[in-house]
Design a protein around this motif. Sequence first.
Motif, PDB file in Angstrom:
ATOM      1  N   SER A   1      -0.468   5.555   5.157  1.00 22.51           N
ATOM      2  CA  SER A   1      -1.490   4.758   4.475  1.00 22.51           C
ATOM      3  C   SER A   1      -1.122   3.273   4.497  1.00 22.51           C
ATOM      4  O   SER A   1      -1.985   2.410   4.682  1.00 22.51           O
ATOM      5  CB  SER A   1      -1.668   5.240   3.035  1.00 22.51           C
ATOM      6  OG  SER A   1      -0.495   4.997   2.264  1.00 22.51           O
TER       7      SER A   1
ATOM      8  N   LEU B   1      -8.729   2.508  -1.648  1.00 19.52           N
ATOM      9  CA  LEU B   1      -7.448   3.220  -1.720  1.00 19.52           C
ATOM     10  C   LEU B   1      -6.770   2.965  -3.063  1.00 19.52           C
ATOM     11  O   LEU B   1      -6.263   3.898  -3.699  1.00 19.52           O
ATOM     12  CB  LEU B   1      -6.538   2.776  -0.577  1.00 19.52           C
ATOM     13  CG  LEU B   1      -5.099   3.307  -0.593  1.00 19.52           C
ATOM     14  CD1 LEU B   1      -5.093   4.818  -0.413  1.00 19.52           C
ATOM     15  CD2 LEU B   1      -4.264   2.626   0.498  1.00 19.52           C
TER      16      LEU B   1
ATOM     17  N   CYS C   1       0.827  -1.217   0.000  1.00 18.59           N
ATOM     18  CA  CYS C   1       0.000   0.000   0.000  1.00 18.59           C
ATOM     19  C   CYS C   1       0.858   1.263   0.000  1.00 18.59           C
ATOM     20  O   CYS C   1       0.528   2.251  -0.665  1.00 18.59           O
ATOM     21  CB  CYS C   1      -0.940  -0.007   1.203  1.00 18.59           C
ATOM     22  SG  CYS C   1      -2.229  -1.259   1.114  1.00 18.59           S
TER      23      CYS C   1
ATOM     24  N   THR D   1       0.769   4.109  -2.972  1.00 15.96           N
ATOM     25  CA  THR D   1       0.571   5.533  -2.687  1.00 15.96           C
ATOM     26  C   THR D   1       1.757   6.358  -3.172  1.00 15.96           C
ATOM     27  O   THR D   1       1.583   7.460  -3.714  1.00 15.96           O
ATOM     28  CB  THR D   1       0.374   5.747  -1.176  1.00 15.96           C
ATOM     29  OG1 THR D   1      -0.593   4.825  -0.680  1.00 15.96           O
ATOM     30  CG2 THR D   1      -0.106   7.154  -0.893  1.00 15.96           C
TER      31      THR D   1
ATOM     32  N   SER E   1      -3.320   0.475   6.538  1.00 12.43           N
ATOM     33  CA  SER E   1      -3.858  -0.677   5.796  1.00 12.43           C
ATOM     34  C   SER E   1      -3.335  -1.983   6.362  1.00 12.43           C
ATOM     35  O   SER E   1      -4.075  -2.969   6.478  1.00 12.43           O
ATOM     36  CB  SER E   1      -3.484  -0.556   4.315  1.00 12.43           C
ATOM     37  OG  SER E   1      -4.040   0.600   3.739  1.00 12.43           O
TER      38      SER E   1
END
Length: 346
Positions: A150, A205, A108, A112, A154
């Motif tokens: 993030s 996301l 994740c 991002t 997650s």
Amino acid sequence: MANVSMSITEFVLMGFSDSWEGQVLHVVLFLFIYLAALVGNLLIVLLTTLDQHLHSPMHFFLKTLSLLDVCFISVTVPKAIIQSLTQNSSISFLGCVAQVFLVVLFACAELTLLTVMSYDRYVAICRPLHYQVVMKKAACEQMLAASWLSGIASGLLNTSVTFSLPFCRSNFVHQFFCEIPSLLKLSCSEKFIAEIGAIIVTTSLGIMCFISILVSYIHIFSTVMSIPSVKGRSKAFSTCIPHLVVVTVFLNTGSIAYLKPVSESPSVSDLMVSVFYTVVPPTLNPIIYSLKNQDIKAAFWKMLRKTIFKYNDGNKNSNNNKGIDTSFNSDKHEVKLVNCNRLPAI
């Protein structure tokens, strides 16, 4: 969590082959891939740290991506290599928890970060006059912090929800590492509301990141096509195409691995899909960026030349020092001979 730990204390991971020859081939292949990923990514980290010309926001994010890739591939591949060498496929319950958390965290965070890098390219190409203001150091650090946060959020969400389920059917995981879809097949619970919610959050996301990347590249390509200079267009494409390739491979394989139904029996296709999003991107990233990025290539050859010149200068100085020592000893020996000649006869 306590009930789970009492029912299952360890999991058994799936190997790539049951034969000794197949395991040796797997070890050699994975070891080569792992070393290539380590050398390539750490070289980018070294170059972007030492070379003053590679301290731009783009290279700052590229260095972070390389560090993420080193961590990401180190979560799964070394364990798989040791598993084949020792023929011990077991992993402890806490080890499985840690592996799930770290895989989701780094995946994740990387997604991002790739979104942030596409925004960086958008500002550099579509709004070049505002680039220094928009992508200042404080803004880059905030974007980087958001990427890590993030990933951590997650990871905590998916790990806590997954291991809150009771596992009682089996402890055999149909993957070479602890992957959430394979772990859900081992649960004796029929209600996955919490896990479905966590997957929806993580998928949302991913969708937002994908849309942001898509919008950025639509603006980028429309701006690039309006550049009259062929050289200018090729330079812009050389920094954007590699990033787009990495994003496409990473998103497609990751989405397939987590959104497709898990097969009832072990399959090679499931293993290969997981390999493609956990092993291939960290290995391809340094190759793609080093081949297409002129600044990285220039910094590499510059560092290589400096290393060669230092080595040659060191050898020359070493030889000169040896020559001085030899002449000094020779002179000293001659002095001793003269003194011996002057001794009185007995």
